[in-house]
Design an enzyme around this catalytic site. Structure first.
Site, PDB file in Angstrom:
ATOM      1  N   ASN A   1     -44.075 -45.388 101.433  1.00  0.00           N
ATOM      2  CA  ASN A   1     -44.238 -44.250 100.568  1.00  0.00           C
ATOM      3  C   ASN A   1     -43.065 -43.460 100.482  1.00  0.00           C
ATOM      4  OD1 ASN A   1     -47.638 -43.598 101.791  1.00  0.00           O
ATOM      5  ND2 ASN A   1     -47.048 -44.516  99.783  1.00  0.00           N
TER       6      ASN A   1
ATOM      7  N   ASP B   1     -57.218 -43.972  99.073  1.00  0.00           N
ATOM      8  CA  ASP B   1     -56.692 -44.087  97.893  1.00  0.00           C
ATOM      9  C   ASP B   1     -57.221 -43.306  96.786  1.00  0.00           C
ATOM     10  OD1 ASP B   1     -54.466 -46.057  98.421  1.00  0.00           O
ATOM     11  OD2 ASP B   1     -55.816 -47.658  98.559  1.00  0.00           O
TER      12      ASP B   1
END
Length: 227
Positions: free
Chosen positions: A50, A2
């Protein structure tokens, strides 16, 4: 992995710059894990969720991943690393990227130095649903289904349970990652954004893991009145 977008935003750069900068981190962590004797390393590169990102970003990620795979395939093979891809079922994945994944798996399939699993188009819930469907198709009776039988129908059933999950940038969510395998994993949440994460950070996370008391729901012997 991340923090790519935040890393780019802090530098007034487009999000794609953060993704591009992350390539160095990926290779650095793979090398650090191999040198430290890690036998199984999994990296969450692209989730089933995503796909909801802007199409331009998704297209960029597909091209970036293809470039990374093709560029580093010789190095991964030379290091004796076996590469596998967990997921890769969505028809939106470009055909040429699928071929690159297949070629890398074929090239490195006989390696045993370390197994690198790249979770791409991966979702832990989907894996569990597919395992249930596989059991039904195989005609396994309800009474015969136990944890061992269920796990045998997951993708790559030889993959051991996860010992340690490292999630960078301080985020503290599972985010649908290998839900079955992380049941008793230890978690570490370094605040470092992924493009800035390097081998020393990785080794620090391993050291933190080594200090943990893994009880798996039980108690340590000295806490149970035992000698």
């Amino acid at each position: 992995m991340d923090g790519n977008g935040r890393w780019a935003a802090q530098r007034s750069l487009p999000r794609t710059s953060g993704h591009r900068a992350a390539e160095t981190t990926v290779i650095d962590v793979i090398e650090a894990a191999r040198s430290a004797g890690v036998e199984w390393l999994s990296m969450y590169a692209f989730s089933t969720e995503n796909w909801t990102r802007p199409s331009a970003e998704v297209d960029y990620l597909m091209q970036l991943v293809r470039g990374v795979v093709r560029k580093h395939a010789p190095l991964l093979h030379a290091r004796g690393i076996r590469c596998r891809f967990l997921g890769v079922s969505d028809p939106r994945i470009p055909a040429e990227l699928r071929r690159d994944f297949t070629d890398l798996m074929t090239l490195t399939g006989g390696n045993r130095g370390m197994t690198l699993t790249v979770a791409f188009d991966h979702g832990g819930r989907r894996d569990i649903v597919e395992a249930a469907r596989s059991l039904i198709r195989a005609g396994v009776s309800a009474d015969a289904v136990d944890e061992r039988a269920f796990a045998a129908h997951l993708p790559f059933p030889d993959t051991p349970d996860v010992d340690l999950v490292i999630r960078t940038s301080g985020e503290q969510r599972i985010s649908n990652f290998m839900l079955w395998q992380v049941a008793y994993a230890e978690w570490v949440f370094p605040p470092v954004l992924w493009p800035d994460f390097r081998a020393p950070h990785f080794l620090e996370c391993l050291h933190t893991y080594q200090q943990r008391d893994r009880r798996f729901g039980g108690v340590l012997p000295q806490q149970n009145g035992a000698n």
